[in-house]
Design an enzyme around this catalytic site. Structure first.
Site, PDB file in Angstrom:
ATOM      1  N   HIS A  84      -2.142  -2.369  -9.911  1.00 19.67           N
ATOM      2  CA  HIS A  84      -3.192  -1.803  -9.068  1.00 19.67           C
ATOM      3  C   HIS A  84      -4.393  -2.724  -9.056  1.00 19.67           C
ATOM      4  O   HIS A  84      -4.704  -3.347 -10.059  1.00 19.67           O
ATOM      5  CB  HIS A  84      -3.612  -0.419  -9.584  1.00 19.67           C
ATOM      6  CG  HIS A  84      -4.249   0.402  -8.518  1.00 19.67           C
ATOM      7  ND1 HIS A  84      -5.587   0.307  -8.234  1.00 19.67           N
ATOM      8  CD2 HIS A  84      -3.721   1.289  -7.653  1.00 19.67           C
ATOM      9  CE1 HIS A  84      -5.850   1.114  -7.230  1.00 19.67           C
ATOM     10  NE2 HIS A  84      -4.751   1.729  -6.852  1.00 19.67           N
TER      11      HIS A  84
ATOM     12  N   ASP B 135       2.562   5.538  -6.655  1.00 20.42           N
ATOM     13  CA  ASP B 135       3.795   5.514  -5.867  1.00 20.42           C
ATOM     14  C   ASP B 135       5.062   5.591  -6.708  1.00 20.42           C
ATOM     15  O   ASP B 135       6.113   5.973  -6.208  1.00 20.42           O
ATOM     16  CB  ASP B 135       3.841   4.240  -5.008  1.00 20.42           C
ATOM     17  CG  ASP B 135       2.724   4.246  -3.988  1.00 20.42           C
ATOM     18  OD1 ASP B 135       2.646   5.214  -3.231  1.00 20.42           O
ATOM     19  OD2 ASP B 135       1.917   3.304  -3.969  1.00 20.42           O
TER      20      ASP B 135
ATOM     21  N   HIS C  48       0.875  -1.187   0.000  1.00 19.61           N
ATOM     22  CA  HIS C  48       0.000   0.000   0.000  1.00 19.61           C
ATOM     23  C   HIS C  48       0.911   1.236   0.000  1.00 19.61           C
ATOM     24  O   HIS C  48       1.713   1.399  -0.921  1.00 19.61           O
ATOM     25  CB  HIS C  48      -0.922  -0.099   1.234  1.00 19.61           C
ATOM     26  CG  HIS C  48      -2.019   0.908   1.320  1.00 19.61           C
ATOM     27  ND1 HIS C  48      -2.389   1.729   0.279  1.00 19.61           N
ATOM     28  CD2 HIS C  48      -2.869   1.236   2.349  1.00 19.61           C
ATOM     29  CE1 HIS C  48      -3.400   2.504   0.658  1.00 19.61           C
ATOM     30  NE2 HIS C  48      -3.703   2.231   1.916  1.00 19.61           N
TER      31      HIS C  48
END
Ligand code: COA
Length: 380
Positions: A265, A316, A225
């Site tokens: 994802h 990210d 995460h």
């Protein structure tokens, strides 16, 4: 009503709708992300973190005077109880910032005058305090662990600029402030991601805001995460240190069945719309600093992952090189994610408390058959 489970969810609850929510809408096929119906690209282009946070928390864009009031409330909340700072002072210096943040946020509840109330107005006051105190905790911890003095908050600065001031001891450049501000908008909310779901589950027991945010911080820390931005930068550093070709390095990792951090994802099947902005900012910072190394390396990896694996970069991936070029230490990346996601977490906790029902799913039992015999310990 029967208490026998009726439907079995896929592993990891993939595709399961677990709540009604009016905060965030995502179309994973088309790569659309919207906060309260407003497209993330519009917000990234035109808004600022404070306005976006108001939108998420209150369900509508603020008027000029509402935004001024909200900014003032956030600025006034830039105070951290001395005993919370004392807890941080007593924490071993090598403690990871995410762990210090989780502990300090939990400790803050002891000093919060609204701790006992889950009423809407009390939750809004707690939200404002946490929005302002989380960045302070991150900056103060970074200064303490480096044996530097604590920089007082400047109540006249924006959320992003005050954080950078408290972190670095000097006012940030316009570019640094704007870059961080956009990154904060992009990270602020993402429907029922793991940390937000954790926050809602906690809130649904009628536990308080601080408990929900403490739990959310624990969930965000993991490398699947929020921890992925730190893991991405560690990969880039490893490639650089080894003097390796980024594509060859990634090929080898994949051949060893390792995941490449910052890719993939659960929801998006196309480009993560947040990555579009972070890629652009990473490229711009690379050019303006005269050191495009991290961007170029990232781009080569991204291209390979797309061409060979058809897996897109997520939020990210480019936040890693962007934050590095802003001079931010790796282990502050996930805490910075949390100072933004606090807005989304709070919106969800408030939505849950305002119309609550306990969240309590069932499990598909796959253990030994019932009735299983109890054998006395001497006979085992
Ligand atoms: N690198 C390499 N392969 C990846 C990958 C990555 N980062 N992400 C997904 N895949 C592959 C998996 O190996 C799997 O392939 P298989 O079907 O051949 O076994 C397939 O894509 C599906 O992956 P899975 O892990 O089952 O998807 P998920 O929906 O459970 O997980 C993530 C989603 C985000 C946890 C996952 O993509 C991941 O671990 N990414 C890296 C961590 C990261 O960047 N997290 C931040 C998310 S915003």
């Amino acid at each position: 009503m029967s208490t026998t489970p009726t439907a079995t969810a896929g592993k990891g609850l993939e595709g399961v709708v677990a709540a009604n929510s009016g905060i965030c809408w995502i179309d994973g096929e088309q790569g659309i992300l919207s906060y309260r119906g407003i497209d993330i690209h519009e917000l990234a282009k035109n808004s600022n973190f404070e306005e976006t946070a108001f939108l998420l928390i209150n369900g509508k864009l603020p008027t000029r005077s509402e935004l001024d009031t909200f900014r003032k409330e956030l600025a006034q909340a830039r105070e951290l109880h001395p005993e919370v700072i004392e807890i941080m002072r007593r924490t071993p210096k090598q403690t990871k910032p995410m762990e210090v943040l989780r502990t300090a946020v939990s400790a803050l509840s002891a000093y919060d005058p609204d701790e006992d109330s889950n009423e809407h107005a009390a939750n809004l006051r707690k939200t404002n305090r946490l929005l302002s105190q989380i960045p302070m905790i991150i900056a103060i911890w970074d200064r303490l662990r480096k044996n530097k003095n604590i920089v007082p908050a400047d109540k006249a600065l924006s959320h992003a600029a005050n954080f950078l001031l408290m972190l670095n001891g000097e006012k940030p450049s316009e570019t640094a402030e704007k870059t961080l501000d956009i990154a904060l908008i992009l990270h602020a909310e993402h429907e029922l991601n793991a940390s937000t779901f954790a926050a809602r589950v906690i809130a649904a027991t009628l536990a308080d805001m601080h408990s929900a945010i403490t739990g959310a911080l624990g969930a965000l820390k993991g490398p699947l995460h929020g921890g992925a931005n730190e893991a991405t930068m560690r990969t880039l550093y490893a490639i650089d240190k080894a003097g390796a070709d980024p594509v060859e390095y990634v090929k080898e990792q994949l051949a060893n069945k390792k995941k490449i951090m910052g890719f993939g994802h659960r929801v998006y099947r196309t480009e993560d719309p947040r990555a579009t902005h972070l890629r652009r900012m990473s490229e711009a910072l690379g050019k303006s600093s005269g050191n495009p190394k991290w961007f170029n390396m990232s781009r080569a990896i991204e291209q390979y992952m797309l061409d060979e694996k058809h897996i897109n970069a997520n939020v990210d991936f480019y936040s890693a090189s962007t934050y590095t070029m802003l001079g931010i230490d790796i282990d502050l990346f996930t805490p910075i994610f949390s100072m933004s996601r606090m807005a989304g977490w709070a919106a969800h906790v408030i939505e849950q408390h305002d119309d609550n029902r306990l969240i309590r799913p069932r499990a598909e039992y796959i253990g030994p058959e019932y009735p299983n015999k109890y054998t006395p310990i001497e006979q085992r």
